[in-house]
Scaffold this motif. Structure first.
Motif, PDB file in Angstrom:
ATOM      1  N   SER A  73       0.810  -1.220   0.000  1.00 14.95           N
ATOM      2  CA  SER A  73       0.000   0.000   0.000  1.00 14.95           C
ATOM      3  C   SER A  73       0.842   1.267   0.000  1.00 14.95           C
ATOM      4  O   SER A  73       0.307   2.361  -0.149  1.00 14.95           O
ATOM      5  N   VAL A  74       2.163   1.124   0.174  1.00 14.69           N
ATOM      6  CA  VAL A  74       3.064   2.273   0.207  1.00 14.69           C
ATOM      7  C   VAL A  74       3.730   2.428  -1.152  1.00 14.69           C
ATOM      8  O   VAL A  74       4.252   1.449  -1.706  1.00 14.69           O
ATOM      9  N   PRO A  75       3.726   3.632  -1.729  1.00 13.24           N
ATOM     10  CA  PRO A  75       4.404   3.815  -3.014  1.00 13.24           C
ATOM     11  C   PRO A  75       5.852   3.344  -2.950  1.00 13.24           C
ATOM     12  O   PRO A  75       6.559   3.593  -1.967  1.00 13.24           O
ATOM     13  N   ALA A  76       6.318   2.665  -4.001  1.00  8.41           N
ATOM     14  CA  ALA A  76       7.662   2.090  -4.000  1.00  8.41           C
ATOM     15  C   ALA A  76       8.731   3.148  -3.733  1.00  8.41           C
ATOM     16  O   ALA A  76       9.732   2.880  -3.057  1.00  8.41           O
ATOM     17  N   ALA A  77       8.539   4.356  -4.248  1.00  7.49           N
ATOM     18  CA  ALA A  77       9.535   5.411  -4.086  1.00  7.49           C
ATOM     19  C   ALA A  77       9.727   5.812  -2.631  1.00  7.49           C
ATOM     20  O   ALA A  77      10.790   6.308  -2.253  1.00  7.49           O
ATOM     21  N   LEU A  78       8.698   5.603  -1.789  1.00  4.05           N
ATOM     22  CA  LEU A  78       8.775   6.008  -0.390  1.00  4.05           C
ATOM     23  C   LEU A  78       9.160   4.868   0.547  1.00  4.05           C
ATOM     24  O   LEU A  78       9.418   5.109   1.728  1.00  4.05           O
ATOM     25  N   ARG A  79       9.194   3.622   0.047  1.00  2.00           N
ATOM     26  CA  ARG A  79       9.439   2.481   0.931  1.00  2.00           C
ATOM     27  C   ARG A  79      10.807   2.513   1.620  1.00  2.00           C
ATOM     28  O   ARG A  79      10.914   2.091   2.772  1.00  2.00           O
ATOM     29  N   PRO A  80      11.884   3.002   0.985  1.00  2.00           N
ATOM     30  CA  PRO A  80      13.162   3.023   1.714  1.00  2.00           C
ATOM     31  C   PRO A  80      13.121   3.833   3.004  1.00  2.00           C
ATOM     32  O   PRO A  80      13.898   3.565   3.926  1.00  2.00           O
ATOM     33  N   GLY A  81      12.227   4.801   3.112  1.00  2.00           N
ATOM     34  CA  GLY A  81      12.138   5.614   4.311  1.00  2.00           C
ATOM     35  C   GLY A  81      11.227   5.057   5.382  1.00  2.00           C
ATOM     36  O   GLY A  81      11.086   5.667   6.448  1.00  2.00           O
ATOM     37  N   LEU A  82      10.616   3.888   5.129  1.00  2.00           N
ATOM     38  CA  LEU A  82       9.759   3.285   6.141  1.00  2.00           C
ATOM     39  C   LEU A  82      10.561   2.932   7.388  1.00  2.00           C
ATOM     40  O   LEU A  82      11.777   2.743   7.334  1.00  2.00           O
ATOM     41  N   CYS A  83       9.872   2.814   8.489  1.00  2.00           N
ATOM     42  CA  CYS A  83      10.511   2.522   9.777  1.00  2.00           C
ATOM     43  C   CYS A  83      10.557   1.007   9.986  1.00  2.00           C
ATOM     44  O   CYS A  83       9.517   0.360  10.109  1.00  2.00           O
ATOM     45  N   ARG A  84      11.748   0.439  10.041  1.00  2.89           N
ATOM     46  CA  ARG A  84      11.958  -1.003  10.159  1.00  2.89           C
ATOM     47  C   ARG A  84      12.273  -1.345  11.618  1.00  2.89           C
ATOM     48  O   ARG A  84      13.134  -0.732  12.245  1.00  2.89           O
ATOM     49  N   ILE A  85      11.568  -2.335  12.170  1.00  7.12           N
ATOM     50  CA  ILE A  85      11.763  -2.766  13.552  1.00  7.12           C
ATOM     51  C   ILE A  85      12.239  -4.218  13.535  1.00  7.12           C
ATOM     52  O   ILE A  85      11.588  -5.085  12.955  1.00  7.12           O
ATOM     53  N   GLU A  86      13.393  -4.461  14.160  1.00  7.00           N
ATOM     54  CA  GLU A  86      13.923  -5.829  14.127  1.00  7.00           C
ATOM     55  C   GLU A  86      14.612  -6.177  15.454  1.00  7.00           C
ATOM     56  O   GLU A  86      15.212  -5.318  16.084  1.00  7.00           O
TER      57      GLU A  86
END
Length: 418
Positions: free
Chosen positions: A352-365
């Protein structure tokens, strides 16, 4: 209250202590030691002793990493004060700005800012400028309608203890000191005209903020992953100044930046929205389809050496703010690390997130069963024991467009003397 030991802060502190004691409440006096002068520690201790003598509970806050520059000192001061207010369970910080401070501020901004904002001056009630330390904290300025002369006259009539004179108030290397001297030479009519212009600009600025809030309510959809869908027709029909204020607030929210975007960033993104093209500015990125999110380059780092958002490591049940955008509380059973997703493909959960904006998503691991989670998307909410995630974007918008509807607590009781 932020207390320096000077005449203005002494007058305000004495009044607030009197009001607080009548209500059976304690008043905390926070003294900031910037460590920029050799005598700063001794000066801070003098201010603390004075506050205690008056009946307040003093605390000295030390800037552990001092560096030159008024802007840096101001940011550090507000951060320290905000953290101290939060730690004592309060939500309001009183400062002793006066009518003279207001005039000086307006005079300094007169040729540096757009008229509405530059001449609007300080608010009687406003959000703390510190972010994220200042979340939920309001700054109250109960003496903003009183002159410096009136405050000191009240101190003398009330037989108050001697206040501390800050030597920097006479140092003409500082712009405010030079402006203060200039304003002392102008006549009363000139000052009254300055006050009228300031009041008019304050009304204009309040109107812009209100209209920008309505534009965002009507023309923007918020997404928990950290972005907004903007409706171009709503912005195209809005007044240009209103559109800029709205875009500015959206940039602050999407980027997590501490300060408002500098320069032409809001104008650039507003023009891109009207033209239906992608653009980046101010730490935010706008897609061709009108979705605004974190600029991936700013979040992950760029080839030119610019660093990305600092990662965050949390112990079990510990909370923190990542990139100024997400408040995250680790699950009860395991620590977690938070950083940018840093890739355009994010699996089914991020479709649901535009591909261009996905690198800036917040990743929790790691999340439960050691899988990686994406803040604000369904896989976080669906996992038992997953970290708690709260996107701060809507809160940033409200803070950026904040307008005081009522006088702050204690202001009605603030009187000179007595």
């Amino acid at each position: 209250m932020g207390f320096s030991g000077g005449g203005d802060s002494l007058a305000v502190l004495m009044t607030l202590v009197r009001v607080a004691q009548a209500d059976g409440r304690a008043l905390h006096a926070f003294i900031v030691d910037h460590r920029l002068r050799e005598t700063s520690a001794a000066d801070a201790q003098r201010a603390a002793d004075l506050a205690r003598r008056i009946g307040a509970e003093p605390s000295i806050l030390v800037w552990s990493n001092p560096r030159p520059g008024q802007a840096a000192a101001r940011r550090a001061r507000h951060g320290l004060l905000a953290e101290a207010v939060r730690e004592c369970g309060a939500h309001r910080l009183f400062l002793a700005h006066t009518l003279d401070d207001q005039r000086e501020t307006v005079a300094m901004r007169l040729e540096r800012s757009d008229a509405a904002r530059g001449l609007a001056g300080m608010d009687v009630l406003s959000p703390s400028p510190a972010w994220p330390e200042g979340r939920g904290i309001l700054i109250a300025r109960p003496a903003l309608a009183h002159s410096r002369r009136a405050l000191r006259q009240a101190l003398r009539e009330g037989e108050a203890p001697d206040w501390i004179e800050d030597p920097s108030n006479a140092d003409r290397r500082y712009e405010r000191v030079r402006v203060r001297a200039e304003l002392q030479r102008v006549d009363a009519a000139t000052l009254e005209e300055l006050d009228r212009r300031q009041a008019g600009s304050r009304r204009e600025e309040d109107g812009l903020r209100a209209a920008a809030s309505r534009l965002i309510a009507d023309g923007v959809i918020s997404h928990d992953w950290g972005g907004f869908s903007l409706q171009p027709p709503a912005f195209q029909h809005a007044d240009a100044a209103v559109g800029l204020r709205a875009m500015e607030a959206l940039i602050v929210a999407a980027s997590g930046a501490v300060m408002r975007p500098a320069g032409s960033a809001p104008q650039r993104l507003l023009e891109a929205l009207h033209a239906g093209i992608a653009a980046t500015a101010g730490g935010a990125a706008l897609t061709q389809g009108g979705v605004l999110g974190r600029d991936p380059g700013a979040a992950t780092g760029r080839g030119d050496g610019a660093s990305g958002a600092a990662g965050l490591q949390l112990r079990p049940s510990q909370s923190g703010v990542y990139d100024g955008r997400f408040e995250i509380c680790a699950g009860p059973d395991a620590p977690c690390r938070i950083r940018a997703w840093a890739r355009r493909s994010a699996g089914d959960v991020a479709m649901s997130v535009p591909a261009a904006l996905r690198p800036g998503l917040c990743r929790i691991e790691p999340g439960p069963e050691r899988e990686c989670l994406v803040a604000g998307l369904s896989n976080v909410k669906a996992c038992a024991g997953a970290p708690g995630v709260h996107w701060l974007g809507p809160e940033r918008i409200m803070r950026t467009l904040f307008r005081a509807e009522q006088a702050p607590e204690f202001d009605a009781a603030f009187t000179l003397g007595g």
